[in-house]
Design an enzyme around this catalytic site. Structure first.
Site, PDB file in Angstrom:
ATOM      1  N   ARG A  15      20.201   0.966   2.932  1.00  0.00           N
ATOM      2  CA  ARG A  15      19.843   0.656   1.544  1.00  0.00           C
ATOM      3  C   ARG A  15      18.344   0.740   1.282  1.00  0.00           C
ATOM      4  O   ARG A  15      17.892   0.621   0.159  1.00  0.00           O
ATOM      5  CB  ARG A  15      20.406  -0.736   1.175  1.00  0.00           C
ATOM      6  CG  ARG A  15      21.933  -0.759   1.117  1.00  0.00           C
ATOM      7  CD  ARG A  15      22.510  -2.169   1.166  1.00  0.00           C
ATOM      8  NE  ARG A  15      22.680  -2.650   2.549  1.00  0.00           N
ATOM      9  CZ  ARG A  15      23.228  -3.815   2.886  1.00  0.00           C
ATOM     10  NH1 ARG A  15      23.669  -4.625   1.928  1.00  0.00           N
ATOM     11  NH2 ARG A  15      23.348  -4.173   4.139  1.00  0.00           N
ATOM     12  N   ASN A 225      17.656  -6.165   2.541  1.00  0.00           N
ATOM     13  CA  ASN A 225      18.450  -4.955   2.701  1.00  0.00           C
ATOM     14  C   ASN A 225      17.869  -3.773   1.941  1.00  0.00           C
ATOM     15  O   ASN A 225      18.104  -2.637   2.310  1.00  0.00           O
ATOM     16  CB  ASN A 225      19.892  -5.201   2.245  1.00  0.00           C
ATOM     17  CG  ASN A 225      20.560  -6.283   3.085  1.00  0.00           C
ATOM     18  OD1 ASN A 225      20.429  -6.295   4.303  1.00  0.00           O
ATOM     19  ND2 ASN A 225      21.238  -7.196   2.433  1.00  0.00           N
ATOM     20  N   ARG A 331     -18.534   0.412   6.081  1.00  0.00           N
ATOM     21  CA  ARG A 331     -17.651   0.984   7.092  1.00  0.00           C
ATOM     22  C   ARG A 331     -17.861   0.225   8.403  1.00  0.00           C
ATOM     23  O   ARG A 331     -18.785  -0.574   8.519  1.00  0.00           O
ATOM     24  CB  ARG A 331     -17.933   2.479   7.216  1.00  0.00           C
ATOM     25  CG  ARG A 331     -17.420   3.254   5.981  1.00  0.00           C
ATOM     26  CD  ARG A 331     -18.005   4.632   5.902  1.00  0.00           C
ATOM     27  NE  ARG A 331     -17.811   5.360   7.143  1.00  0.00           N
ATOM     28  CZ  ARG A 331     -18.568   6.386   7.541  1.00  0.00           C
ATOM     29  NH1 ARG A 331     -19.585   6.793   6.796  1.00  0.00           N
ATOM     30  NH2 ARG A 331     -18.311   7.001   8.671  1.00  0.00           N
ATOM     31  N   ASN A 375     -37.301  -2.914   2.323  1.00  0.00           N
ATOM     32  CA  ASN A 375     -36.757  -2.515   1.029  1.00  0.00           C
ATOM     33  C   ASN A 375     -36.449  -1.024   1.053  1.00  0.00           C
ATOM     34  O   ASN A 375     -37.319  -0.208   1.373  1.00  0.00           O
ATOM     35  CB  ASN A 375     -37.765  -2.808  -0.089  1.00  0.00           C
ATOM     36  CG  ASN A 375     -37.136  -2.574  -1.457  1.00  0.00           C
ATOM     37  OD1 ASN A 375     -36.534  -3.459  -2.044  1.00  0.00           O
ATOM     38  ND2 ASN A 375     -37.260  -1.355  -1.966  1.00  0.00           N
ATOM     39  N   ASN A 384     -28.052  11.190   9.305  1.00  0.00           N
ATOM     40  CA  ASN A 384     -27.803  10.774  10.689  1.00  0.00           C
ATOM     41  C   ASN A 384     -26.985  11.790  11.480  1.00  0.00           C
ATOM     42  O   ASN A 384     -26.744  11.603  12.650  1.00  0.00           O
ATOM     43  CB  ASN A 384     -27.080   9.416  10.708  1.00  0.00           C
ATOM     44  CG  ASN A 384     -25.742   9.471   9.996  1.00  0.00           C
ATOM     45  OD1 ASN A 384     -25.589  10.203   9.023  1.00  0.00           O
ATOM     46  ND2 ASN A 384     -24.773   8.719  10.483  1.00  0.00           N
ATOM     47  N   TYR A 385     -26.564  12.862  10.831  1.00  0.00           N
ATOM     48  CA  TYR A 385     -25.590  13.773  11.444  1.00  0.00           C
ATOM     49  C   TYR A 385     -26.065  15.193  11.259  1.00  0.00           C
ATOM     50  O   TYR A 385     -26.368  15.612  10.138  1.00  0.00           O
ATOM     51  CB  TYR A 385     -24.248  13.547  10.740  1.00  0.00           C
ATOM     52  CG  TYR A 385     -23.075  14.336  11.281  1.00  0.00           C
ATOM     53  CD1 TYR A 385     -22.785  14.350  12.642  1.00  0.00           C
ATOM     54  CD2 TYR A 385     -22.245  15.035  10.405  1.00  0.00           C
ATOM     55  CE1 TYR A 385     -21.688  15.046  13.111  1.00  0.00           C
ATOM     56  CE2 TYR A 385     -21.144  15.737  10.867  1.00  0.00           C
ATOM     57  CZ  TYR A 385     -20.864  15.746  12.223  1.00  0.00           C
ATOM     58  OH  TYR A 385     -19.772  16.430  12.690  1.00  0.00           O
ATOM     59  N   ARG A 438     -43.630  15.346   0.709  1.00  0.00           N
ATOM     60  CA  ARG A 438     -42.984  16.078  -0.386  1.00  0.00           C
ATOM     61  C   ARG A 438     -43.966  17.117  -0.902  1.00  0.00           C
ATOM     62  O   ARG A 438     -45.179  16.986  -0.695  1.00  0.00           O
ATOM     63  CB  ARG A 438     -42.577  15.122  -1.501  1.00  0.00           C
ATOM     64  CG  ARG A 438     -43.735  14.438  -2.184  1.00  0.00           C
ATOM     65  CD  ARG A 438     -43.285  13.427  -3.246  1.00  0.00           C
ATOM     66  NE  ARG A 438     -44.420  12.813  -3.890  1.00  0.00           N
ATOM     67  CZ  ARG A 438     -44.518  11.527  -4.182  1.00  0.00           C
ATOM     68  NH1 ARG A 438     -43.553  10.698  -3.870  1.00  0.00           N
ATOM     69  NH2 ARG A 438     -45.576  11.067  -4.797  1.00  0.00           N
TER      70      ARG A 438
HETATM   71  C1  UD1 Z   1      24.994 -10.077   7.385  1.00  0.00           C
HETATM   72  C2  UD1 Z   1      26.189 -10.995   7.580  1.00  0.00           C
HETATM   73  C3  UD1 Z   1      26.390 -11.791   6.274  1.00  0.00           C
HETATM   74  C4  UD1 Z   1      25.152 -12.559   5.949  1.00  0.00           C
HETATM   75  C5  UD1 Z   1      23.916 -11.660   5.900  1.00  0.00           C
HETATM   76  C6  UD1 Z   1      22.669 -12.507   5.815  1.00  0.00           C
HETATM   77  C7  UD1 Z   1      27.783  -9.944   9.100  1.00  0.00           C
HETATM   78  C8  UD1 Z   1      29.027  -9.145   9.218  1.00  0.00           C
HETATM   79  N1  UD1 Z   1      27.374 -10.203   7.864  1.00  0.00           N
HETATM   80  O1  UD1 Z   1      25.309  -9.164   6.358  1.00  0.00           O
HETATM   81  O2  UD1 Z   1      27.480 -12.687   6.434  1.00  0.00           O
HETATM   82  O3  UD1 Z   1      25.300 -13.212   4.698  1.00  0.00           O
HETATM   83  O4  UD1 Z   1      23.828 -10.847   7.095  1.00  0.00           O
HETATM   84  O5  UD1 Z   1      21.510 -11.738   5.617  1.00  0.00           O
HETATM   85  O6  UD1 Z   1      27.226 -10.351  10.116  1.00  0.00           O
HETATM   86  N2  UD1 Z   1      22.738  -5.017  12.936  1.00  0.00           N
HETATM   87  C9  UD1 Z   1      22.777  -4.505  14.219  1.00  0.00           C
HETATM   88  N3  UD1 Z   1      23.826  -3.738  14.612  1.00  0.00           N
HETATM   89  C10 UD1 Z   1      24.851  -3.450  13.784  1.00  0.00           C
HETATM   90  C11 UD1 Z   1      24.832  -3.974  12.471  1.00  0.00           C
HETATM   91  C12 UD1 Z   1      23.762  -4.749  12.090  1.00  0.00           C
HETATM   92  O7  UD1 Z   1      21.851  -4.744  15.008  1.00  0.00           O
HETATM   93  O8  UD1 Z   1      25.771  -2.759  14.223  1.00  0.00           O
HETATM   94  C13 UD1 Z   1      21.591  -5.855  12.533  1.00  0.00           C
HETATM   95  C14 UD1 Z   1      20.807  -5.271  11.393  1.00  0.00           C
HETATM   96  O9  UD1 Z   1      19.739  -4.495  11.893  1.00  0.00           O
HETATM   97  C15 UD1 Z   1      20.325  -6.521  10.667  1.00  0.00           C
HETATM   98  C16 UD1 Z   1      21.372  -7.557  10.961  1.00  0.00           C
HETATM   99  O10 UD1 Z   1      22.092  -7.091  12.076  1.00  0.00           O
HETATM  100  O11 UD1 Z   1      19.075  -6.968  11.179  1.00  0.00           O
HETATM  101  C17 UD1 Z   1      22.326  -7.775   9.783  1.00  0.00           C
HETATM  102  O12 UD1 Z   1      22.968  -6.566   9.458  1.00  0.00           O
HETATM  103  P1  UD1 Z   1      23.204  -6.114   7.956  1.00  0.00           P
HETATM  104  O13 UD1 Z   1      23.917  -4.823   7.979  1.00  0.00           O
HETATM  105  O14 UD1 Z   1      21.967  -6.194   7.188  1.00  0.00           O
HETATM  106  O15 UD1 Z   1      24.241  -7.247   7.496  1.00  0.00           O
HETATM  107  P2  UD1 Z   1      24.458  -7.819   6.041  1.00  0.00           P
HETATM  108  O16 UD1 Z   1      25.336  -6.922   5.284  1.00  0.00           O
HETATM  109  O17 UD1 Z   1      23.166  -8.194   5.429  1.00  0.00           O
HETATM  110 CA    CA Z   2      21.077  -7.893   5.965  1.00  0.00          CA
END
Ligand code: UD1
Ligand code: CA
Length: 454
Positions: A15, A225, A331, A375, A384-385, A438
């Protein structure tokens, strides 16, 4: 029980519509994941394990020196699957605290309360009551008010969607229990993923205590997200930093127009006007005044110094009671001693400016050592360059350089020397004398301007 932290950071962040993995998206100038790591570290856990996958190399590289455990989730099959990749790396006797790389504003206090609520046979879940629960998993409670399950928005009924208590994504449970529950989780949901959230129903059904700890500050549990939520998080972070600065005694023209991407320390009675951006480590002494539109990175500014509007300052040490700008640019590598003055449209680089010296208008000063009470006239520059190498300029105490002078480095101007306006100085100018380099002024009398041919 000792604590092991799991940070979920394998998701792509679809997203976001970005080439950068979600957990590397910047909040206050550093990756989302670095905020979560800092908070996790504050708990002094025995282990921190990051589950990485999408954009894996870049994520690992960004935190290579942090002494972390890394668990690869090659395919992103869901949050439950992600946790499963980490568990084998953790000490079996520990409590596992699951954090999300995209919930960056959580604070140690909230996590400590959550950890306290878990135990050898107990799971603790961080929830929050929101005015609008859209996008989050909803907390479903039974007739006795006990947490029964979490249902994701996409799998929820109309009634369940109306629930305002949400899953923050953060929970604590003993490693072996988590392992057992996760082995029973199925991907029979709208997204076809293995949901971590399904362990809640399994824990409850097997008679384990599930304690919902409600977050006291909804702002801390914001899940990021998309870029709109990222901007909201930036605003929350900004407000938090501004509040702390004001509590320490800084006066802010507008707390909503100050960005700190790093660490800003202020003395007493500092004033910061609108649209200031601070990066890296910045320290402002007592009574420092920062004018509007300042960009300041890695700098120490002494007490009573005034930075007038529209200045850019990088890697500088500035003494007390200096005057800078408007429209001055420093800088890297500038050191101003006390009471020095830099005026408008002045650029300094790698230079030392002695106490009370002035460079007031339209100058470039690079690789230069200025003594005290020097001053520099309007429009004077150091050359300088030579196109290949850089050379130093040294100007002694009390020297007076007229306007429009070009100091061709390497060159030395003696103490108390005076340089006539418009001079090109490429040889040492002796102390205490007037040096002029000059062309002599001539007048051609009777000269006529050309006229246009018909
Ligand atoms: C998730 C929760 C939801 C909660 C929300 C809070 C689940 C199924 N849902 O939803 O209940 O309200 O977070 O913010 O857990 N990630 C992985 N591997 C994966 C999928 C995700 O490492 O296979 C990590 C993502 O990088 C992220 C986190 O897990 O940091 C959450 O994943 P995301 O897809 O954002 O879940 P949400 O839909 O936000
Ligand atoms: Ca999330």
């Amino acid at each position: 029980m000792e604590l092991s932290v799991i940070i979920l950071a394998a998701g792509q962040g679809k997203r976001m519509n970005s080439d950068l993995p979600k957990v590397l998206q910047p909040l206050a100038g550093r990756p989302l994941l670095s905020h979560v790591l800092a908070t996790a570290a504050a708990l002094k856990p025995a282990q921190i394990c990051v589950v990485y996958g999408h954009g894996g190399d870049s994520v690992q590289q960004a935190f290579a020196d942090d002494g972390l455990l890394w668990a690869l989730q090659a395919e992103q099959l869901g949050t439950g699957h992600a946790v499963q990749q980490a568990l084998p790396l953790l000490a079996q006797a520990n409590l596992a605290l699951v954090l999300c790389g995209d919930v960056p504003l959580i604070q140690p206090d909230a996590l400590q309360a959550l950890v306290k609520a878990a135990g050898p046979d107990k799971l603790a879940l961080l929830t929050a009551e929101l005015d609008d629960s859209t996008g989050y998993g909803r907390i479903v409670r039974d007739a006795h008010g006990h947490v029964a399950s979490i249902v994701e928005e996409r799998d929820a009924t109309v009634d369940q969607r109306a629930i305002l208590e949400i899953n923050t994504g953060l929970m604590v449970a003993p490693v072996p229990l988590l392992q057992g529950w996760l082995s029973q989780v199925k991907a029979d949901n709208a997204q076809g993923e293995f949901y971590l959230t399904d362990v809640i129903a399994l824990a409850a059904a097997s008679g384990h205590t599930v304690t919902a700890v409600q977050a006291t500050a909804a702002a801390e549990v914001l899940g990021i997200n998309d870029r709109s939520q990222l901007a909201v998080a930036e605003g929350i972070y900004r407000a938090r930093v501004a509040e702390a600065l004001m509590q320490q005694g800084a006066r802010l023209a507008d707390p909503a127009r100050l960005d700190v991407r790093g660490e800003l320390r202020c003395g007493r009675d500092v004033f910061i006007d609108i649209n200031a951006v601070f990066e890296g480590q910045v320290e402002l002494g007592d009574g420092v005044h920062i004018g509007p539109n300042a960009c300041i990175r890695d700098a120490v500014i002494g007490a009573g110094t005034q930075v007038h509007p529209n200045c850019v300052i990088e890697e500088a040490r500035i003494g007390e009671l200096c005057q800078i700008g408007p429209f001055a640019r420093m800088r890297p590598g500038v050191h101003l001693e006390e009471r020095a003055k830099l005026g408008n449209f002045v650029e300094l680089k790698k230079s030392h400016v002695g106490a009370g010296s002035k460079v007031n208008h339209l100058s470039y000063v690079g690789d230069t050592t200025l003594g005290e009470g020097v001053n520099i006239g309007a429009g004077t520059i150091t050359c300088n360059y030579d196109g290949a190498n850089k050379y130093p300029t040294v100007i002694g105490d009390g020297a007076f350089i007229g306007s429009g002078v070009q100091l061709v480095a390497p060159v030395e101007i003696g103490a108390g020397a005076t340089i006539g306006a418009g001079s090109v100085i490429s040889k040492a100018a002796p102390a205490g004398e007037l040096t002029v380099g000059r062309a002599k002024q001539v007048t051609i009398s009777g000269w006529q301007r050309p006229v246009k041919k018909k």
